[in-house]
Design an enzyme around this catalytic site. Structure first.
Site, PDB file in Angstrom:
ATOM      1  N   ASP A   8       0.859  -1.178   0.000  1.00 41.75           N
ATOM      2  CA  ASP A   8       0.000   0.000   0.000  1.00 41.75           C
ATOM      3  C   ASP A   8       0.901   1.236   0.000  1.00 41.75           C
ATOM      4  O   ASP A   8       2.135   1.126   0.032  1.00 41.75           O
ATOM      5  CB  ASP A   8      -0.926  -0.022   1.208  1.00 41.75           C
ATOM      6  CG  ASP A   8      -2.229   0.728   0.972  1.00 41.75           C
ATOM      7  OD1 ASP A   8      -2.360   1.397  -0.083  1.00 41.75           O
ATOM      8  OD2 ASP A   8      -3.126   0.663   1.830  1.00 41.75           O
ATOM      9  N   GLU A  10       0.111   4.555   1.871  1.00 41.19           N
ATOM     10  CA  GLU A  10       0.085   5.506   2.986  1.00 41.19           C
ATOM     11  C   GLU A  10       1.132   5.224   4.055  1.00 41.19           C
ATOM     12  O   GLU A  10       1.574   6.136   4.757  1.00 41.19           O
ATOM     13  CB  GLU A  10      -1.313   5.534   3.626  1.00 41.19           C
ATOM     14  CG  GLU A  10      -2.372   6.201   2.779  1.00 41.19           C
ATOM     15  CD  GLU A  10      -3.000   5.299   1.729  1.00 41.19           C
ATOM     16  OE1 GLU A  10      -3.887   5.761   0.991  1.00 41.19           O
ATOM     17  OE2 GLU A  10      -2.596   4.109   1.649  1.00 41.19           O
ATOM     18  N   HIS A  60      -2.566  -0.285  -3.906  1.00 39.83           N
ATOM     19  CA  HIS A  60      -3.052   1.063  -3.598  1.00 39.83           C
ATOM     20  C   HIS A  60      -3.994   1.561  -4.689  1.00 39.83           C
ATOM     21  O   HIS A  60      -3.653   1.535  -5.875  1.00 39.83           O
ATOM     22  CB  HIS A  60      -1.897   2.048  -3.463  1.00 39.83           C
ATOM     23  CG  HIS A  60      -2.351   3.456  -3.200  1.00 39.83           C
ATOM     24  ND1 HIS A  60      -2.891   3.842  -2.001  1.00 39.83           N
ATOM     25  CD2 HIS A  60      -2.376   4.556  -4.001  1.00 39.83           C
ATOM     26  CE1 HIS A  60      -3.215   5.114  -2.061  1.00 39.83           C
ATOM     27  NE2 HIS A  60      -2.920   5.571  -3.270  1.00 39.83           N
ATOM     28  N   HIS A 103      -1.188   1.163   6.750  1.00 51.39           N
ATOM     29  CA  HIS A 103      -1.605   2.281   7.598  1.00 51.39           C
ATOM     30  C   HIS A 103      -2.596   1.790   8.642  1.00 51.39           C
ATOM     31  O   HIS A 103      -3.185   0.708   8.498  1.00 51.39           O
ATOM     32  CB  HIS A 103      -2.266   3.370   6.741  1.00 51.39           C
ATOM     33  CG  HIS A 103      -3.358   2.819   5.870  1.00 51.39           C
ATOM     34  ND1 HIS A 103      -4.622   2.555   6.347  1.00 51.39           N
ATOM     35  CD2 HIS A 103      -3.351   2.452   4.568  1.00 51.39           C
ATOM     36  CE1 HIS A 103      -5.363   2.054   5.370  1.00 51.39           C
ATOM     37  NE2 HIS A 103      -4.610   1.966   4.273  1.00 51.39           N
ATOM     38  N   HIS A 115      -7.281   5.196   7.669  1.00 49.94           N
ATOM     39  CA  HIS A 115      -8.562   4.902   7.034  1.00 49.94           C
ATOM     40  C   HIS A 115      -8.692   3.395   6.902  1.00 49.94           C
ATOM     41  O   HIS A 115      -7.738   2.654   7.171  1.00 49.94           O
ATOM     42  CB  HIS A 115      -8.684   5.566   5.649  1.00 49.94           C
ATOM     43  CG  HIS A 115      -7.756   5.025   4.615  1.00 49.94           C
ATOM     44  ND1 HIS A 115      -6.409   5.353   4.559  1.00 49.94           N
ATOM     45  CD2 HIS A 115      -7.958   4.145   3.599  1.00 49.94           C
ATOM     46  CE1 HIS A 115      -5.841   4.725   3.552  1.00 49.94           C
ATOM     47  NE2 HIS A 115      -6.750   3.973   2.950  1.00 49.94           N
ATOM     48  N   GLU A 134      -7.280  -2.683   7.528  1.00 52.33           N
ATOM     49  CA  GLU A 134      -6.789  -3.454   6.389  1.00 52.33           C
ATOM     50  C   GLU A 134      -5.751  -4.505   6.784  1.00 52.33           C
ATOM     51  O   GLU A 134      -5.651  -5.556   6.143  1.00 52.33           O
ATOM     52  CB  GLU A 134      -6.238  -2.508   5.327  1.00 52.33           C
ATOM     53  CG  GLU A 134      -7.322  -1.668   4.681  1.00 52.33           C
ATOM     54  CD  GLU A 134      -6.790  -0.583   3.766  1.00 52.33           C
ATOM     55  OE1 GLU A 134      -5.818  -0.854   3.020  1.00 52.33           O
ATOM     56  OE2 GLU A 134      -7.324   0.536   3.794  1.00 52.33           O
TER      57      GLU A 134
END
Length: 261
Positions: A8, A10, A60, A103, A115, A134
């Site tokens: 990902d 972030e 992502h 993240h 998030h 996640e």
């Protein structure tokens, strides 16, 4: 031994603001370069530790973030673009999973760009009654296939979250969060050195790692950010509406539950 890198943006080193991660962000090119560099450091360490093959999955957004021509040739596959309803395409060939650049879940205090899947659409997720992000969702998906998550990299908040769900996992803290849009970042060279160190440590400890297994069937609940976002039961007859912003589904597996939402 083959390793699957689920990547990902972030939680990548050097990332701290929306303009680096959004598709219309004026610093997205910078974010893409940082992500590719973190991947290369991790892949290089995998190979140094004796890994046979490394699969790199860009997860992502629309899976268009990795800079393909800057990916190290030591990687064996780059998995980009749509993979349909198979979140971990190619996982069957791998023995272990690294969650790189992850993240913290939505609502985590002071976590960088926190998030859960969508900052615009999702307020919270629960799996079998437990609040998740996640990291836990993806660990559960690969855990159903008998694969352990051996390392998670990102800020201090996601590292703490990972250890809560996966006590055995190696964590790689490339930055300390100060708030949603700022943090204390390691210089790039130090971040890459740490990624390499922790990758080698995780691979060496592979025999102590465990798949993250949850109870089945899976009940997954989503709370939407805004009213009016709950889908119609006509299109999803298997869903149950909880209130004006919340609904849930039941499925045979974690991956099926995620896609049913």
């Amino acid at each position: 031994m083959n390793v699957y890198l689920m990547v990902d943006l972030e939680g990548i080193s050097g990332i701290y603001c929306p303009d680096q991660v959004m598709s219309d962000g004026h610093r997205l090119a910078e974010g893409r370069a940082y992500m590719t560099a973190d991947i290369n450091a991790c892949v290089e360490a995998c190979k140094e530790a004796g890994v046979d093959k490394v699969y790199v999955r860009d997860c992502h957004g629309g899976s268009n973030t990795l800079i393909y021509d800057q990916l190290t040739p030591l990687a064996d596959y780059a998995i980009c673009g749509s993979t349909g309803n198979n979140r971990f395409a190619g996982l069957e060939d791998c023995d272990a999973v690294i969650l790189l650049g992850y993240h913290a879940m939505a609502g985590t205090p002071a976590a960088i760009l926190e998030h859960s899947m969508s900052s615009k659409g999702v307020q919270n997720y629960w799996v079998n009654g437990r609040l998740v992000g996640e990291t836990a969702i993806d660990a559960a998906i690969v855990g159903e296939r008998g694969k352990p998550v051996i390392m998670v990299s990102g800020d201090d908040k996601v590292c703490a979250e990972a250890r809560e769900f996966l006590p055995w996992v190696v964590t790689c803290e490339v930055k300390r969060a100060l708030n949603c849009f700022g943090g204390m970042l390691l210089p790039q060279a130090k971040a890459h050195a740490l990624i390499k160190e922790k990758t080698r440590e995780a691979i060496a400890a592979f025999d102590t790692m465990k798949p993250y297994v949850i109870d089945h069937p899976v009940v997954m609940r989503q709370e939407c950010v805004e009213r009016g976002q709950v889908p119609s039961t006509h299109g999803k007859p298997y869903m149950r509406v909880i209130d004006g912003r919340t609904y849930e589904v039941e499925a045979a597996t974690m991956e099926e539950a995620l896609f049913r939402l």
